[in-house]
Design a protein around this motif. Structure first.
Motif: not given
Length: 300
Positions: A10-17, A30-38, A116-119
């Motif tokens: 989910e985080v990889v996909a969110a960073v890709t977006r 903003a993507d919830a998968a990133l906003l919800d990170l601790r 993709p590796k950087l993401i």
């Protein structure tokens, strides 16, 4: 590459977006998968507010990209997300072209093999950051605006609660002060500043770190006496420091205790040339061309 867990995916996909528009992230994008990170939630001034968490996400990403661990690809990673050396306003195609150039690759190869590796690396750094916050025993108290005076009632319970807040505030103030000086040292090292300026900054960092250690010891003695590691855990929040023997850390702490100023701290350690070298050489690395003062082991 190891198999990604659902959260990692989910985080990889969110960073890709995020690549489509790059930074800064807007609340609408903003993507919830990133906003919800601790790590993002913990940094937000108001964790319940999307705009506040978005600002925290932007700051977290900028920090991770500024310290991207792969020095070869760091400029390319920053360019992909619209940070310097990219110019503001570039679309994704232009950013990819520039990133490929920065990385020394043909554009198609960069797009298919490197990007993709950087993401994934950025996603894993975000997850590692979140894990560090998850394992942190304490989080700095958030401050809220106060427009009216809030007097303390003449009551033992109110006095106790207020005293705890006093000590907690002094503790975090000292930790942030130490972090600021350690960041100053790292920035000056990166700038290849004059050795004298570096030593001055390193000594200031020692003073602030020692003062933070004194506050941490005082706080844990009063409020967490059962913890054997909390002092070290709290100091780790300020940043990396050279490894010291317990006797050396205690000596620094004694010199900074009781609200001692920087000059008092330096005077108290005037004859501790070995300790000064351990701290300064550890923090800065040995200089091949030390100054005369440095050769004599002096601090400033």
């Amino acid at each position: 590459m190891p198999t990604k867990s659902p959260v990692e995916g989910e985080v990889v996909a969110a960073v890709t977006r995020l690549l489509r528009r790059g930074l800064p992230v807007t609340p609408a994008g903003a993507d919830a998968a990133l906003l919800d990170l601790r790590g993002v939630v913990a940094r937000a001034v108001d964790p319940t507010d999307i705009a506040s968490r978005t600002a925290a996400l932007n700051g977290t990403l900028r920090g991770l990209l500024a310290r991207f661990p792969d020095t070869r690809y760091a400029p390319a990673a920053r360019v992909l997300f619209g940070l310097p050396p990219a110019e503001p306003g570039l679309n994704l195609t232009a950013r990819r072209d520039l990133a490929a150039e920065q990385a020394g690759h043909e554009v198609h190869h960069f797009r298919k093999r490197v990007e993709p590796k950087l993401i994934e690396k950025i996603a894993w750094e975000l997850l590692a950051d979140a894990d560090r916050f998850t394992r942190t025993p304490m989080i700095a108290p958030r401050l809220a605006p106060v427009t009216l005076r809030q007097p303390v009632p003449a009551d033992p319970f109110a006095w106790e609660v207020t005293e705890h807040e006093e000590q907690l505030t002094r503790l975090w103030s000292a930790l942030y002060a130490a972090r600021a000086e350690l960041l100053t040292v790292e920035r000056l090292v990166s700038l290849r500043a004059d050795r004298i300026d570096l030593i001055h900054a390193a000594v200031t960092a020692a003073w602030r770190w020692a003062a933070a250690r004194a506050e941490a010891i005082g706080y844990t003695t009063d409020y967490a006496p059962e913890s054997d590691t909390l002092v070290d855990d709290l100091l780790a929040l300020a940043g990396w420091t050279p490894e010291l023997a317990e006797s050396q850390a205690s000596r620094l702490t004694e010199a900074a205790a009781g609200g001692a100023g920087r000059d008092q701290f330096v005077h108290a350690l005037h004859n501790e040339t070995g300790l000064a070298r351990t701290w300064v050489d550890g923090l800065l690395g040995k200089d091949p061309h030390p100054t005369a003062n440095d050769e004599n082991g002096s601090t400033q």
